[in-house]
Design a protein around this motif. Structure first.
Motif, PDB file in Angstrom:
ATOM      1  N   MET A  70      32.768  86.294 -18.571  1.00  0.00           N
ATOM      2  CA  MET A  70      34.078  86.459 -17.948  1.00  0.00           C
ATOM      3  C   MET A  70      34.847  85.141 -18.055  1.00  0.00           C
ATOM      4  SD  MET A  70      35.016  88.149 -14.248  1.00  0.00           S
ATOM      5  CE  MET A  70      34.451  86.846 -13.170  1.00  0.00           C
ATOM      6  N   LYS A  71      36.103  85.214 -18.368  1.00  0.00           N
ATOM      7  CA  LYS A  71      36.973  84.054 -18.495  1.00  0.00           C
ATOM      8  C   LYS A  71      37.992  84.071 -17.359  1.00  0.00           C
ATOM      9  CE  LYS A  71      38.699  83.081 -22.592  1.00  0.00           C
ATOM     10  NZ  LYS A  71      39.609  83.084 -23.775  1.00  0.00           N
ATOM     11  N   VAL A  72      38.176  82.913 -16.727  1.00  0.00           N
ATOM     12  CA  VAL A  72      39.119  82.793 -15.617  1.00  0.00           C
ATOM     13  C   VAL A  72      40.186  81.763 -15.974  1.00  0.00           C
ATOM     14  CG1 VAL A  72      39.431  82.137 -13.209  1.00  0.00           C
ATOM     15  CG2 VAL A  72      37.425  83.439 -13.874  1.00  0.00           C
ATOM     16  N   LEU A  73      41.433  82.115 -15.726  1.00  0.00           N
ATOM     17  CA  LEU A  73      42.549  81.196 -15.905  1.00  0.00           C
ATOM     18  C   LEU A  73      43.105  80.846 -14.533  1.00  0.00           C
ATOM     19  CD1 LEU A  73      45.259  81.303 -18.613  1.00  0.00           C
ATOM     20  CD2 LEU A  73      45.964  81.101 -16.238  1.00  0.00           C
ATOM     21  N   VAL A  74      43.259  79.545 -14.274  1.00  0.00           N
ATOM     22  CA  VAL A  74      43.750  79.073 -12.976  1.00  0.00           C
ATOM     23  C   VAL A  74      45.056  78.315 -13.180  1.00  0.00           C
ATOM     24  CG1 VAL A  74      43.211  77.816 -10.870  1.00  0.00           C
ATOM     25  CG2 VAL A  74      41.353  78.791 -12.237  1.00  0.00           C
ATOM     26  N   ALA A  75      46.088  78.733 -12.470  1.00  0.00           N
ATOM     27  CA  ALA A  75      47.379  78.050 -12.538  1.00  0.00           C
ATOM     28  C   ALA A  75      47.431  76.958 -11.475  1.00  0.00           C
ATOM     29  CB  ALA A  75      48.519  79.044 -12.336  1.00  0.00           C
ATOM     30  N   VAL A  76      47.800  75.738 -11.878  1.00  0.00           N
ATOM     31  CA  VAL A  76      47.866  74.615 -10.935  1.00  0.00           C
ATOM     32  C   VAL A  76      49.239  73.956 -11.045  1.00  0.00           C
ATOM     33  CG1 VAL A  76      45.388  74.211 -10.982  1.00  0.00           C
ATOM     34  CG2 VAL A  76      46.830  73.003 -12.606  1.00  0.00           C
ATOM     35  N   LYS A  77      49.754  73.513  -9.912  1.00  0.00           N
ATOM     36  CA  LYS A  77      51.085  72.913  -9.872  1.00  0.00           C
ATOM     37  C   LYS A  77      51.016  71.489  -9.336  1.00  0.00           C
ATOM     38  CE  LYS A  77      55.827  73.754  -8.270  1.00  0.00           C
ATOM     39  NZ  LYS A  77      56.728  74.639  -7.474  1.00  0.00           N
ATOM     40  N   ARG A  78      51.802  70.613  -9.942  1.00  0.00           N
ATOM     41  CA  ARG A  78      51.924  69.225  -9.485  1.00  0.00           C
ATOM     42  C   ARG A  78      53.029  69.159  -8.437  1.00  0.00           C
ATOM     43  NH1 ARG A  78      55.205  64.843 -11.506  1.00  0.00           N
ATOM     44  NH2 ARG A  78      54.216  62.803 -11.194  1.00  0.00           N
ATOM     45  N   VAL A  79      52.672  68.725  -7.233  1.00  0.00           N
ATOM     46  CA  VAL A  79      53.621  68.668  -6.121  1.00  0.00           C
ATOM     47  C   VAL A  79      53.509  67.310  -5.428  1.00  0.00           C
ATOM     48  CG1 VAL A  79      53.520  71.158  -5.721  1.00  0.00           C
ATOM     49  CG2 VAL A  79      51.974  69.651  -4.466  1.00  0.00           C
ATOM     50  N   VAL A  80      54.468  67.011  -4.568  1.00  0.00           N
ATOM     51  CA  VAL A  80      54.377  65.816  -3.730  1.00  0.00           C
ATOM     52  C   VAL A  80      53.180  65.979  -2.797  1.00  0.00           C
ATOM     53  CG1 VAL A  80      55.526  64.421  -1.974  1.00  0.00           C
ATOM     54  CG2 VAL A  80      56.855  65.416  -3.848  1.00  0.00           C
ATOM     55  N   ASP A  81      52.364  64.950  -2.698  1.00  0.00           N
ATOM     56  CA  ASP A  81      51.168  65.004  -1.864  1.00  0.00           C
ATOM     57  C   ASP A  81      51.530  65.384  -0.426  1.00  0.00           C
ATOM     58  OD1 ASP A  81      48.112  63.985  -1.920  1.00  0.00           O
ATOM     59  OD2 ASP A  81      49.027  63.471   0.004  1.00  0.00           O
TER      60      ASP A  81
ATOM     61  N   ILE B 287      42.146  75.245  -4.101  1.00  0.00           N
ATOM     62  CA  ILE B 287      41.233  76.300  -3.639  1.00  0.00           C
ATOM     63  C   ILE B 287      40.956  77.285  -4.768  1.00  0.00           C
ATOM     64  CG2 ILE B 287      41.048  78.252  -2.035  1.00  0.00           C
ATOM     65  CD1 ILE B 287      42.733  76.555  -0.059  1.00  0.00           C
ATOM     66  N   ALA B 288      41.985  77.595  -5.565  1.00  0.00           N
ATOM     67  CA  ALA B 288      41.802  78.507  -6.699  1.00  0.00           C
ATOM     68  C   ALA B 288      40.855  77.912  -7.735  1.00  0.00           C
ATOM     69  CB  ALA B 288      43.156  78.826  -7.324  1.00  0.00           C
ATOM     70  N   VAL B 289      41.020  76.612  -8.036  1.00  0.00           N
ATOM     71  CA  VAL B 289      40.124  75.952  -8.988  1.00  0.00           C
ATOM     72  C   VAL B 289      38.693  75.957  -8.461  1.00  0.00           C
ATOM     73  CG1 VAL B 289      39.567  73.774 -10.125  1.00  0.00           C
ATOM     74  CG2 VAL B 289      41.949  74.495  -9.933  1.00  0.00           C
TER      75      VAL B 289
ATOM     76  N   ILE C  95      42.958  86.016 -13.137  1.00  0.00           N
ATOM     77  CA  ILE C  95      43.934  84.947 -12.945  1.00  0.00           C
ATOM     78  C   ILE C  95      43.871  84.534 -11.486  1.00  0.00           C
ATOM     79  CG2 ILE C  95      46.302  84.201 -13.295  1.00  0.00           C
ATOM     80  CD1 ILE C  95      44.971  85.392 -15.782  1.00  0.00           C
ATOM     81  N   LEU C  96      43.667  83.242 -11.245  1.00  0.00           N
ATOM     82  CA  LEU C  96      43.657  82.705  -9.887  1.00  0.00           C
ATOM     83  C   LEU C  96      44.852  81.784  -9.699  1.00  0.00           C
ATOM     84  CD1 LEU C  96      39.871  81.805  -9.454  1.00  0.00           C
ATOM     85  CD2 LEU C  96      41.116  83.529  -8.153  1.00  0.00           C
ATOM     86  N   LEU C  97      45.582  81.977  -8.606  1.00  0.00           N
ATOM     87  CA  LEU C  97      46.709  81.115  -8.250  1.00  0.00           C
ATOM     88  C   LEU C  97      46.654  80.844  -6.757  1.00  0.00           C
ATOM     89  CD1 LEU C  97      47.950  83.862  -9.947  1.00  0.00           C
ATOM     90  CD2 LEU C  97      49.831  82.275 -10.240  1.00  0.00           C
ATOM     91  N   GLY C  98      47.188  79.699  -6.355  1.00  0.00           N
ATOM     92  CA  GLY C  98      47.409  79.494  -4.937  1.00  0.00           C
ATOM     93  C   GLY C  98      48.454  80.477  -4.437  1.00  0.00           C
ATOM     94  N   LYS C  99      48.353  80.896  -3.189  1.00  0.00           N
ATOM     95  CA  LYS C  99      49.289  81.908  -2.694  1.00  0.00           C
ATOM     96  C   LYS C  99      50.730  81.403  -2.686  1.00  0.00           C
ATOM     97  CE  LYS C  99      49.161  81.001   2.307  1.00  0.00           C
ATOM     98  NZ  LYS C  99      49.021  81.617   3.647  1.00  0.00           N
ATOM     99  N   GLN C 100      50.910  80.065  -2.599  1.00  0.00           N
ATOM    100  CA  GLN C 100      52.239  79.488  -2.611  1.00  0.00           C
ATOM    101  C   GLN C 100      52.117  78.001  -2.893  1.00  0.00           C
ATOM    102  OE1 GLN C 100      52.421  80.576   1.677  1.00  0.00           O
ATOM    103  NE2 GLN C 100      53.631  78.699   1.882  1.00  0.00           N
ATOM    104  N   ALA C 101      53.218  77.389  -3.306  1.00  0.00           N
ATOM    105  CA  ALA C 101      53.260  75.945  -3.498  1.00  0.00           C
ATOM    106  C   ALA C 101      53.894  75.311  -2.273  1.00  0.00           C
ATOM    107  CB  ALA C 101      54.054  75.591  -4.756  1.00  0.00           C
TER     108      ALA C 101
END
Length: 249
Positions: free
Chosen positions: A1-12, A41-43, A113-119
């Motif tokens: 199984m292959k998983v793709l995780v979307a990650v976003k760069r935000v202000v800490d 959390i998604a990663v 596909i795993l994503l955080g619920k919101q940024a």
């Protein structure tokens, strides 16, 4: 199984943000940037599945400027195998992000596909749902538990009335909530190893996706300072203030 995780760069999330003098947005100059906490959390979830032999490959994807490579390196230090950066200096909005992710997914063909619920910067909570609509895939949002079960992923999601359990047939989309897991710390040795992992760089033009913003920010204002509380000497005084000043009774 292959998983793709979307990650976003935000202000800490520990940083106090500042509004630009012209009120056009957030002043990010010299501010510490990090991975969106919900994406961490998604990663972590994808890496845990890999450690449990449910997953063979974890791919991290980010959309933004060249500096997003640092965020991808963090994801790979946590355990992702490789990364894809869709490089653009345009501030992408949720629909554009969903379209770009779909283009990457069409190439990579992941199972989950795993994503955080919101940024934490825009709090839009839209990308996962839009991506599911574009792909026509089943989705589980606000997920606090997730377990592979053969040809599906069993998830528990948090809803207004409590908890809901769903079996999502593969391929599917999951957006992660805070209670799903506790992300691991990206150690220095793993960060050094992550430098050797590949990052494939592409652009919206190469993916043939129009990311022209559809919404215009008119003005950004800091929140109003919290008003001071009032100490009352008796219940009758409290009731009087609630009735005549606050007008909630």
């Amino acid at each position: 199984m292959k998983v793709l995780v979307a990650v976003k760069r935000v202000v800490d999330y520990n940083v106090a943000i500042r509004i630009k003098p012209d009120h056009s947005g957030i002043d990010t100059d010299s501010l510490k940037m990090s991975m969106n906490p919900f994406d961490e959390i998604a990663v972590e979830q994808a890496v845990q599945w890999k450690e449990q032999d449910f997953v063979q490959e974890v791919i991290a994807v980010s959309i933004g400027p060249k500096a997003c490579q640092d965020t991808l390196r963090t994801a790979m230090a946590m355990g992702a195998d490789r990364s894809v950066l869709v490089e653009t200096d345009i501030q992408t909005q949720p629909l554009a992000v969903a379209k770009l992710l779909k283009a990457v997914i069409d190439t990579e063909q992941p199972d989950v596909i795993l994503l955080g619920k919101q940024a934490i910067d825009d709090d839009a909570n839209e990308t996962g749902q839009m991506l599911a609509a574009l792909l026509g895939w089943p989705q589980g949002t606000f997920v606090s538990e997730a377990e592979p079960c053969g040809t599906c992923i069993r998830v528990t999601r948090e809803i207004d009335g409590g908890l809901e359990t769903l079996d999502l047939p593969l391929p599917c989309i999951i957006t992660t909530d805070l209670r799903l897991n506790e992300p691991r710390y990206a150690t220095l040795p793993n960060l050094m190893k992550a430098k050797k992992k590949p990052i494939h760089v592409t652009t919206p033009d190469e993916l043939k996706i129009d990311i022209t913003p559809r919404l215009t920010v008119l003005k950004v204002e800091p929140p109003l300072p919290r008003a001071h509380g009032t100490i009352v000497s008796s219940v009758s005084e409290l009731v009087d203030k609630l009735k005549n000043e606050a007008k909630v009774l």
